[in-house]
Design a protein around this motif. Structure first.
Motif, PDB file in Angstrom:
ATOM      1  N   UNK A 129      10.812 -10.507  67.096  1.00 58.78           N
ATOM      2  CA  UNK A 129       9.965  -9.493  67.725  1.00 58.78           C
ATOM      3  C   UNK A 129       9.210 -10.072  68.915  1.00 58.78           C
ATOM      4  N   UNK A 130       8.713  -9.162  69.731  1.00 67.76           N
ATOM      5  CA  UNK A 130       7.961  -9.564  70.903  1.00 67.76           C
ATOM      6  C   UNK A 130       6.809  -8.588  71.097  1.00 67.76           C
ATOM      7  N   UNK A 131       5.943  -8.905  72.058  1.00 71.86           N
ATOM      8  CA  UNK A 131       4.827  -8.043  72.416  1.00 71.86           C
ATOM      9  C   UNK A 131       5.154  -7.368  73.735  1.00 71.86           C
ATOM     10  N   UNK A 132       4.986  -6.070  73.805  1.00 68.87           N
ATOM     11  CA  UNK A 132       5.247  -5.342  75.041  1.00 68.87           C
ATOM     12  C   UNK A 132       4.010  -4.622  75.534  1.00 68.87           C
ATOM     13  N   UNK A 133       3.672  -4.803  76.816  1.00 67.40           N
ATOM     14  CA  UNK A 133       2.647  -4.004  77.485  1.00 67.40           C
ATOM     15  C   UNK A 133       3.382  -2.961  78.323  1.00 67.40           C
ATOM     16  N   UNK A 134       3.052  -1.676  78.122  1.00 65.10           N
ATOM     17  CA  UNK A 134       3.760  -0.607  78.815  1.00 65.10           C
ATOM     18  C   UNK A 134       2.790   0.223  79.652  1.00 65.10           C
ATOM     19  N   UNK A 135       3.198   0.493  80.889  1.00 62.15           N
ATOM     20  CA  UNK A 135       2.447   1.381  81.767  1.00 62.15           C
ATOM     21  C   UNK A 135       2.484   2.781  81.166  1.00 62.15           C
ATOM     22  N   UNK A 136       1.310   3.334  80.840  1.00 59.54           N
ATOM     23  CA  UNK A 136       1.250   4.627  80.176  1.00 59.54           C
ATOM     24  C   UNK A 136       1.641   5.801  81.046  1.00 59.54           C
ATOM     25  N   UNK A 137       1.806   5.589  82.344  1.00 59.89           N
ATOM     26  CA  UNK A 137       2.210   6.662  83.256  1.00 59.89           C
ATOM     27  C   UNK A 137       3.695   6.559  83.592  1.00 59.89           C
ATOM     28  N   UNK A 138       4.148   5.372  83.979  1.00 66.26           N
ATOM     29  CA  UNK A 138       5.546   5.208  84.389  1.00 66.26           C
ATOM     30  C   UNK A 138       6.461   4.827  83.230  1.00 66.26           C
ATOM     31  N   UNK A 139       5.901   4.280  82.162  1.00 66.31           N
ATOM     32  CA  UNK A 139       6.712   3.825  81.037  1.00 66.31           C
ATOM     33  C   UNK A 139       7.331   2.458  81.227  1.00 66.31           C
ATOM     34  N   UNK A 140       7.107   1.829  82.369  1.00 67.07           N
ATOM     35  CA  UNK A 140       7.667   0.507  82.626  1.00 67.07           C
ATOM     36  C   UNK A 140       6.971  -0.518  81.731  1.00 67.07           C
ATOM     37  N   UNK A 141       7.764  -1.415  81.144  1.00 66.44           N
ATOM     38  CA  UNK A 141       7.208  -2.375  80.199  1.00 66.44           C
ATOM     39  C   UNK A 141       7.242  -3.803  80.697  1.00 66.44           C
ATOM     40  N   UNK A 142       6.406  -4.627  80.088  1.00 63.57           N
ATOM     41  CA  UNK A 142       6.322  -6.052  80.387  1.00 63.57           C
ATOM     42  C   UNK A 142       6.376  -6.820  79.076  1.00 63.57           C
ATOM     43  N   UNK A 143       7.324  -7.755  78.952  1.00 66.45           N
ATOM     44  CA  UNK A 143       7.372  -8.608  77.769  1.00 66.45           C
ATOM     45  C   UNK A 143       6.314  -9.697  77.891  1.00 66.45           C
ATOM     46  N   UNK A 144       5.499  -9.823  76.849  1.00 69.07           N
ATOM     47  CA  UNK A 144       4.384 -10.772  76.841  1.00 69.07           C
ATOM     48  C   UNK A 144       4.690 -11.870  75.821  1.00 69.07           C
ATOM     49  N   UNK A 188      -5.512   3.940  84.299  1.00 66.88           N
ATOM     50  CA  UNK A 188      -4.103   3.798  83.922  1.00 66.88           C
ATOM     51  C   UNK A 188      -4.045   3.202  82.516  1.00 66.88           C
ATOM     52  N   UNK A 189      -3.620   3.981  81.523  1.00 66.55           N
ATOM     53  CA  UNK A 189      -3.581   3.445  80.155  1.00 66.55           C
ATOM     54  C   UNK A 189      -2.423   2.460  79.983  1.00 66.55           C
ATOM     55  N   UNK A 190      -2.654   1.417  79.196  1.00 63.72           N
ATOM     56  CA  UNK A 190      -1.625   0.420  78.888  1.00 63.72           C
ATOM     57  C   UNK A 190      -1.370   0.457  77.388  1.00 63.72           C
ATOM     58  N   UNK A 191      -0.144   0.731  77.017  1.00 66.36           N
ATOM     59  CA  UNK A 191       0.228   0.783  75.607  1.00 66.36           C
ATOM     60  C   UNK A 191       0.736  -0.580  75.157  1.00 66.36           C
ATOM     61  N   UNK A 192       0.303  -1.001  73.968  1.00 72.43           N
ATOM     62  CA  UNK A 192       0.766  -2.261  73.379  1.00 72.43           C
ATOM     63  C   UNK A 192       1.719  -1.910  72.241  1.00 72.43           C
ATOM     64  N   UNK A 193       2.963  -2.361  72.368  1.00 75.41           N
ATOM     65  CA  UNK A 193       3.963  -2.012  71.360  1.00 75.41           C
ATOM     66  C   UNK A 193       4.736  -3.250  70.941  1.00 75.41           C
ATOM     67  N   UNK A 194       5.175  -3.293  69.682  1.00 71.52           N
ATOM     68  CA  UNK A 194       6.123  -4.339  69.294  1.00 71.52           C
ATOM     69  C   UNK A 194       7.482  -4.044  69.894  1.00 71.52           C
TER      70      UNK A 194
END
Length: 286
Positions: A129-144, A188-194
């Protein structure tokens, strides 16, 4: 594997301890890389500010690692990741983590104190598993790669985390671009997802064909009832990962076990290699 000391059940009873072998299946199997596990990963939740210190006047004590819905209703506040209106995350280099760039970025409100989750992966017992930060408007994600601090100083908005990059400029530009909020009058909300490094089960996947190595040690009641003479004491298996190049794995009979003069103690175990599909039938017959 969970880290040694995080094995559940039993973690509270000792370092990666499973105190009673009768609650296990009598054997433990290690499988080569490639086994996919059907497991629900819990959500990743940032830390919370205590209701008793709403301004974080003491940055060292005002935060806690978790809070319930009831705690929030009573005044606790969970950190929400966001970028302020008409703003950039304004990322800067903080340090390095395992040769990766670790940043400090403006990604939450002020008013939160010191937190140190040292979070690597969405679940410490699920290394895929990994940690993902996602732009709450565009849906683009970043692996952390690593969350060092959700927050640190109540006077700023900094979030401290490492990304999968070894180039400082590229890492800063990448995060600033994904979460750029200039020209937007709302946060701009940032979603934290596995996230997972496996998107789907490959076609033709056959877990039963994977190679394994199995330790067969029996169950607790089999030790206690052997030959009609019960052996006092407790049985346990300990298993867990370590910070070095080995896995902790021990089977112990301990506690009140005492051998008197003239007594004999017999211990029998089996070790075998097989494919995963054959493990249960082979181990149960030993």
């Amino acid at each position: 594997l969970c880290g040694w000391g995080q094995d559940v059940p039993g973690g509270a009873a000792g370092r990666a301890a499973r105190r009673d072998l009768k609650h296990l299946g009598g054997y433990t199997t290690f499988v080569e890389d490639g086994l996919l596990v059907n497991k629900t990963i819990p959500p990743i939740l940032p830390w919370c500010r205590e209701a008793s210190d709403p301004t974080c006047s003491n940055a060292m004590t005002c935060m806690k690692s978790s809070c319930t819905d009831a705690d929030i209703a009573a005044g606790d506040v969970r950190i929400e990741l966001k970028v302020a209106p008409n703003s950039s995350p304004n990322c800067k280099l903080h340090t390095w983590w395992n040769d990766l760039v670790s940043l400090q970025c403006d990604m939450h409100d002020t008013g939160f104190g010191r937190t140190t989750p040292s979070l690597q992966g969405a679940d410490p017992c699920s290394p895929w598993t990994n940690i993902g930060f996602f732009n709450g408007i565009t849906g683009v994600g970043l692996d952390v790669a690593f969350v060092r601090h959700w927050s640190w100083d109540p006077s700023n908005m900094r979030l401290y985390f490492a990304v999968y990059s070894q180039n400082k400029i590229e890492a800063i530009d990448m995060v600033n671009a994904i979460f750029d909020n200039t020209g937007n009058s709302n946060p701009l909300p940032i979603e934290v997802r596995p996230t997972s490094n496996i998107d789907s089960v490959p076609d033709g996947y056959n877990s039963g064909a994977l190679n394994t190595f199995t330790f067969v040690y029996g169950k607790g009641e089999e030790y206690q009832g052997f030959g009609g003479n019960g052996l006092e004491g407790k049985s346990r298996r300990r298993i867990g990962s370590s910070g070095r190049d080995y896995t902790v794995f021990t089977i112990n009979w301990y506690g009140a076990s005492r051998l008197q003069a003239g007594s004999t103690y017999t211990n029998r175990g089996f070790y075998f290699n097989s494919d995963l599909e054959s493990v249960e039938a082979t181990a149960d017959n030993l």
